[in-house]
Design an enzyme around this catalytic site. Sequence first.
Site, mmCIF file in Angstrom:
data_model
loop_
_atom_site.group_PDB
_atom_site.id
_atom_site.type_symbol
_atom_site.label_atom_id
_atom_site.label_comp_id
_atom_site.label_asym_id
_atom_site.label_seq_id
_atom_site.Cartn_x
_atom_site.Cartn_y
_atom_site.Cartn_z
ATOM 1 N N ASP A 206 -5.610 -14.990 9.645
ATOM 2 C CA ASP A 206 -4.597 -14.124 9.063
ATOM 3 C C ASP A 206 -5.288 -13.077 8.197
ATOM 4 O O ASP A 206 -6.201 -13.413 7.428
ATOM 5 C CB ASP A 206 -3.631 -14.967 8.213
ATOM 6 C CG ASP A 206 -2.438 -14.179 7.746
ATOM 7 O OD1 ASP A 206 -1.428 -14.152 8.468
ATOM 8 O OD2 ASP A 206 -2.508 -13.583 6.648
ATOM 9 N N ASN A 214 0.043 -1.913 4.311
ATOM 10 C CA ASN A 214 1.289 -1.272 4.761
ATOM 11 C C ASN A 214 2.000 -0.566 3.610
ATOM 12 O O ASN A 214 2.484 0.562 3.760
ATOM 13 C CB ASN A 214 2.230 -2.332 5.363
ATOM 14 C CG ASN A 214 1.901 -2.622 6.822
ATOM 15 O OD1 ASN A 214 1.288 -1.812 7.518
ATOM 16 N ND2 ASN A 214 2.306 -3.794 7.289
ATOM 17 N N HIS A 219 2.809 2.068 7.570
ATOM 18 C CA HIS A 219 2.693 1.206 8.746
ATOM 19 C C HIS A 219 1.766 1.761 9.828
ATOM 20 O O HIS A 219 1.091 0.982 10.512
ATOM 21 C CB HIS A 219 4.082 0.917 9.322
ATOM 22 C CG HIS A 219 4.863 -0.039 8.461
ATOM 23 N ND1 HIS A 219 4.709 -1.397 8.529
ATOM 24 C CD2 HIS A 219 5.775 0.190 7.484
ATOM 25 C CE1 HIS A 219 5.501 -1.988 7.656
ATOM 26 N NE2 HIS A 219 6.171 -1.044 7.004
ATOM 27 N N ASP A 223 -1.071 -0.439 11.549
ATOM 28 C CA ASP A 223 -1.253 -0.604 12.997
ATOM 29 C C ASP A 223 -2.691 -0.320 13.397
ATOM 30 O O ASP A 223 -3.276 -1.023 14.230
ATOM 31 C CB ASP A 223 -0.314 0.328 13.758
ATOM 32 C CG ASP A 223 1.141 -0.136 13.723
ATOM 33 O OD1 ASP A 223 1.393 -1.270 13.283
ATOM 34 O OD2 ASP A 223 2.007 0.647 14.145
ATOM 35 N N GLU A 249 0.403 -10.045 11.158
ATOM 36 C CA GLU A 249 -1.056 -9.951 11.007
ATOM 37 C C GLU A 249 -1.744 -11.279 11.301
ATOM 38 O O GLU A 249 -2.895 -11.482 10.926
ATOM 39 C CB GLU A 249 -1.413 -9.482 9.590
ATOM 40 C CG GLU A 249 -1.066 -10.447 8.479
ATOM 41 C CD GLU A 249 0.364 -10.310 7.962
ATOM 42 O OE1 GLU A 249 0.596 -10.705 6.811
ATOM 43 O OE2 GLU A 249 1.246 -9.814 8.695
#
Length: 337
Positions: A206, A214, A219, A223, A249
């Site tokens: 993770d 973010n 965002h 990405d 994630e």
Amino acid sequence: MPAAQLFDEPGRLAALHRLSVLDTAPEQPFDRVVSLVRNVLDVPMVSISLVDRDRQWFKASLGLPNREGPRQGSFCTVAIANDGPLVVANATEDHRFAASPLVTDEPHIRSYAGVPLQMPDGYNVGTLCVIDQRPRDFSARDIAMLGDFARIVVNELELRQIAARDLLTGALSRRGFLDCVERELDNARAHSTPGHSPNACLIALDVDHFKRINDGHGHPAGDRVLETLAARITRELRETDCFGRLGGEEFAVLLPGLSQDTGLAIAERIRAALEREPIVVDGIATPLPVTASFGVSATPLAFRDAPGWLAAADAALYEAKRSGRNRCCLARQRSAA
């Protein structure tokens, strides 16, 4: 298709395994194709045959007694080495097949027509083939129709692969990854003996503090981080490993055939690679430092199913988070069920 692709067996096998279709359950689109082919061409046997390293496995078939068979001596092995269809009007008169057990014994093949299932990358992963127990001259129209149906099979394989892939990172979707884990568990059970349990490792990971990326940069930046991270993880893996995005994630890696120590070493190698190189994002002046936390579980036979095994790796992942992040933790050992 470039001729070189016909002789690149490692590349062909990698293309086949990327489909994540071997040993999966029957699916209606493929069953429908073989039913149509049998009716249209009036043959007793039809199969969608995927040619693995040592076997041919049938995603769908009619008239054949088994779900798979040995690759050695098979008609489909010869068919995938061709650019076009392989047509055998009378196998007893063809020096390549006359002595094959498939001809001399069950299912007593006499005639065969197979069209390679050629994927967009140029690799023949298998065939759509028809078989008869009597000599037969397949007409040009028969072969053309078989080719049309083969293209339908390829399209279905592509659609299935897309559904099993995460569009952003190219990793397997959660569904696709869990399918891989279930197959590995089945394989471990099939090859376990008293006192011996096949090796395999499952890694859950993770991204640390991903919400900050973010919230702080938007965002699109998040990405970009996930895309780059996925590419870097993939770089550290073998063709036989499975890499999936489980959501947000969170990612996971399946390492078939590897011991706990080796799995932990690979997790640490990936962790260090991510920490070592900050990620460049367009519009942000300073590359973003990104780390991840890892949990490793290496006792597949201790679990009934993929979610159970993944839960053990997740528990170790959360321990890595609680103990400071950017580290790898081993799951608690469990006895095989």
